[in-house]
Design a protein around this motif. Structure first.
Motif, mmCIF file in Angstrom:
data_model
loop_
_atom_site.group_PDB
_atom_site.id
_atom_site.type_symbol
_atom_site.label_atom_id
_atom_site.label_comp_id
_atom_site.label_asym_id
_atom_site.label_seq_id
_atom_site.Cartn_x
_atom_site.Cartn_y
_atom_site.Cartn_z
ATOM 1 N N LYS A 26 0.744 -1.552 0.091
ATOM 2 C CA LYS A 26 -0.256 -0.106 -0.078
ATOM 3 C C LYS A 26 1.047 1.726 0.228
ATOM 4 O O LYS A 26 0.753 2.427 -0.918
ATOM 5 N N ARG A 27 1.678 1.411 0.702
ATOM 6 C CA ARG A 27 2.576 2.670 0.843
ATOM 7 C C ARG A 27 2.987 2.486 -0.560
ATOM 8 O O ARG A 27 3.358 4.290 -0.479
ATOM 9 N N ARG A 28 3.889 1.705 -1.102
ATOM 10 C CA ARG A 28 4.756 1.761 -2.634
ATOM 11 C C ARG A 28 3.106 2.186 -3.653
ATOM 12 O O ARG A 28 3.682 3.073 -4.017
ATOM 13 N N LYS A 29 2.285 1.564 -3.271
ATOM 14 C CA LYS A 29 1.256 2.507 -4.449
ATOM 15 C C LYS A 29 0.758 4.006 -4.129
ATOM 16 O O LYS A 29 0.719 4.845 -4.881
ATOM 17 N N GLU A 30 0.897 4.078 -2.807
ATOM 18 C CA GLU A 30 0.503 5.769 -2.412
ATOM 19 C C GLU A 30 1.907 6.890 -2.498
ATOM 20 O O GLU A 30 1.765 7.649 -3.806
ATOM 21 N N GLU A 31 2.609 6.372 -3.006
ATOM 22 C CA GLU A 31 4.271 6.752 -3.393
ATOM 23 C C GLU A 31 3.891 7.338 -4.904
ATOM 24 O O GLU A 31 4.501 8.409 -5.453
ATOM 25 N N ARG A 32 3.583 5.541 -5.532
ATOM 26 C CA ARG A 32 3.864 5.802 -7.387
ATOM 27 C C ARG A 32 2.591 6.930 -6.867
ATOM 28 O O ARG A 32 3.223 8.228 -7.973
ATOM 29 N N LYS A 33 1.368 7.405 -6.566
ATOM 30 C CA LYS A 33 0.269 8.147 -6.591
ATOM 31 C C LYS A 33 1.169 9.356 -6.382
ATOM 32 O O LYS A 33 0.549 10.365 -7.483
ATOM 33 N N LYS A 34 1.807 9.551 -5.284
ATOM 34 C CA LYS A 34 2.306 10.498 -4.927
ATOM 35 C C LYS A 34 2.999 11.642 -6.378
ATOM 36 O O LYS A 34 3.292 12.746 -6.260
ATOM 37 N N ARG A 35 3.953 10.961 -6.027
ATOM 38 C CA ARG A 35 4.206 10.776 -7.710
ATOM 39 C C ARG A 35 4.467 11.695 -9.121
ATOM 40 O O ARG A 35 4.143 12.493 -9.104
ATOM 41 N N ARG A 36 2.703 11.291 -9.331
ATOM 42 C CA ARG A 36 2.328 11.270 -10.853
ATOM 43 C C ARG A 36 1.385 12.848 -10.782
ATOM 44 O O ARG A 36 1.423 13.564 -11.168
ATOM 45 N N GLU A 37 1.227 12.855 -9.501
ATOM 46 C CA GLU A 37 0.541 14.156 -8.352
ATOM 47 C C GLU A 37 1.082 15.308 -8.855
ATOM 48 O O GLU A 37 0.825 16.320 -9.162
ATOM 49 N N LEU A 38 2.528 14.804 -8.646
ATOM 50 C CA LEU A 38 3.314 16.257 -8.585
ATOM 51 C C LEU A 38 3.800 16.445 -10.076
ATOM 52 O O LEU A 38 4.193 17.585 -9.980
ATOM 53 N N LEU A 39 3.998 15.785 -11.152
ATOM 54 C CA LEU A 39 4.684 15.714 -12.241
ATOM 55 C C LEU A 39 3.331 16.289 -12.592
ATOM 56 O O LEU A 39 3.827 16.967 -13.218
ATOM 57 N N ARG A 40 2.148 15.863 -12.722
ATOM 58 C CA ARG A 40 1.457 16.921 -12.755
ATOM 59 C C ARG A 40 1.094 18.180 -12.464
ATOM 60 O O ARG A 40 1.201 19.408 -13.489
ATOM 61 N N GLY A 41 1.783 18.210 -11.262
ATOM 62 C CA GLY A 41 1.420 19.911 -10.786
ATOM 63 C C GLY A 41 2.591 20.582 -11.584
ATOM 64 O O GLY A 41 2.046 22.177 -12.279
ATOM 65 N N GLU A 42 3.490 19.856 -11.586
ATOM 66 C CA GLU A 42 4.661 21.044 -12.828
ATOM 67 C C GLU A 42 4.677 20.787 -13.975
ATOM 68 O O GLU A 42 5.169 22.307 -14.755
ATOM 69 N N ILE A 43 3.728 20.289 -14.918
ATOM 70 C CA ILE A 43 3.537 20.114 -16.330
ATOM 71 C C ILE A 43 2.442 21.619 -15.798
ATOM 72 O O ILE A 43 2.975 22.367 -16.845
ATOM 73 N N ASN A 44 1.608 21.763 -15.369
ATOM 74 C CA ASN A 44 0.812 22.752 -14.995
ATOM 75 C C ASN A 44 1.219 23.565 -14.940
ATOM 76 O O ASN A 44 1.048 24.759 -15.813
ATOM 77 N N ALA A 45 2.053 23.856 -14.213
ATOM 78 C CA ALA A 45 2.962 24.992 -13.238
ATOM 79 C C ALA A 45 3.904 25.631 -15.045
ATOM 80 O O ALA A 45 3.519 26.734 -15.164
ATOM 81 N N ARG A 46 3.831 24.889 -15.720
ATOM 82 C CA ARG A 46 4.996 25.195 -16.761
ATOM 83 C C ARG A 46 3.601 25.178 -18.200
ATOM 84 O O ARG A 46 4.458 25.907 -19.671
ATOM 85 N N PHE A 47 2.831 25.163 -18.251
ATOM 86 C CA PHE A 47 2.036 25.008 -19.684
ATOM 87 C C PHE A 47 0.632 25.806 -19.315
ATOM 88 O O PHE A 47 0.375 25.323 -20.229
ATOM 89 N N GLY A 48 0.340 25.721 -18.101
ATOM 90 C CA GLY A 48 -0.280 26.254 -17.811
ATOM 91 C C GLY A 48 -1.262 24.911 -17.486
ATOM 92 O O GLY A 48 -1.544 24.081 -17.728
ATOM 93 N N ILE A 49 -3.345 25.445 -16.979
ATOM 94 C CA ILE A 49 -3.765 24.688 -16.283
ATOM 95 C C ILE A 49 -4.721 24.802 -17.376
ATOM 96 O O ILE A 49 -5.610 25.411 -17.735
ATOM 97 N N GLN A 50 -4.837 23.268 -17.656
ATOM 98 C CA GLN A 50 -6.314 22.986 -18.761
ATOM 99 C C GLN A 50 -7.127 21.570 -18.170
ATOM 100 O O GLN A 50 -6.254 20.861 -17.578
#
Lengths: 107, 107
Positions: free
Chosen positions: A81-105
DNA sequence: CGTGTAAGGAATTCTGACACG
DNA sequence: CGTGTAAGGAATTCTGACACG
């Protein structure tokens, strides 16, 4: 977003109170620590301190134990479960970065 | 609306931990109870148990004491604030009832 | 008034170990 | 493996009281 001041995670509860709260004996609680299912902090003089999160975790453990699940299995599930949540968190972080650079959509 | 499971109000913290958390001596904490500024619960065998709310309350008390405010004054302020909040709650309840009978309307 | 302290006792917690299964 | 228990010691908490200011 998550909780307010993280009362849930402050390690302030002594083992006696945890025992009352969970219905587990102190022996059991210490044993689950030995099996790496729970990680209390220690006071300066060595007394265990638990958080409300830990209490909930212990209740989950108690339920699993009643179903006959061994501590080793419980630990495996926890790690998974812990590993699963870490992957999820990483995806969310990544998405946040992308939004920050290319705008919210919306998608 | 308020908090999740009310971790903030569960009385589970022993006086030693409260002392660490607030920087107050146990003597002071017990004295503020004697002066009716704080109301811990008791474990079956008589040990005091505090909530995170109590800890915050004690920090407020400590600050007021540093400003030289006497415990009696602090108590008066507490009572005043409490009455104020009760009136507010009563008004809100009333408003809720009115809305329930006559429909929701913006004003 | 607010806080410190020494006093004595009771309850808490800790660790390592033996027991049973 | 998971839990109970007795053992001995150290730390915690409690109350009532005296002290100072």
């Amino acid at each position: 977003m998550t909780d307010n001041p993280s009362y849930k995670d402050r390690k302030v509860i002594t083992i006696g109170v945890v025992s009352e709260l969970t219905g587990l004996t102190e022996r059991q609680i210490r044993y689950y620590e030995e099996r790496k299912l729970i990680f209390p902090e220690r006071s300066p003089k060595g007394n265990r301190k638990y958080s409300f999160m830990d209490v909930e975790q212990l209740i989950d453990i108690a339920n699993k134990r009643e179903e006959g699940v061994q501590t080793y299995e419980i630990r495996q599930e926890m790690l998974k479960k812990r590993r699963k949540e870490e992957r999820k968190k990483r995806r969310e972080l990544l998405r946040g970065e992308i939004n920050a650079r290319f705008g919210i959509q919306k998608d």
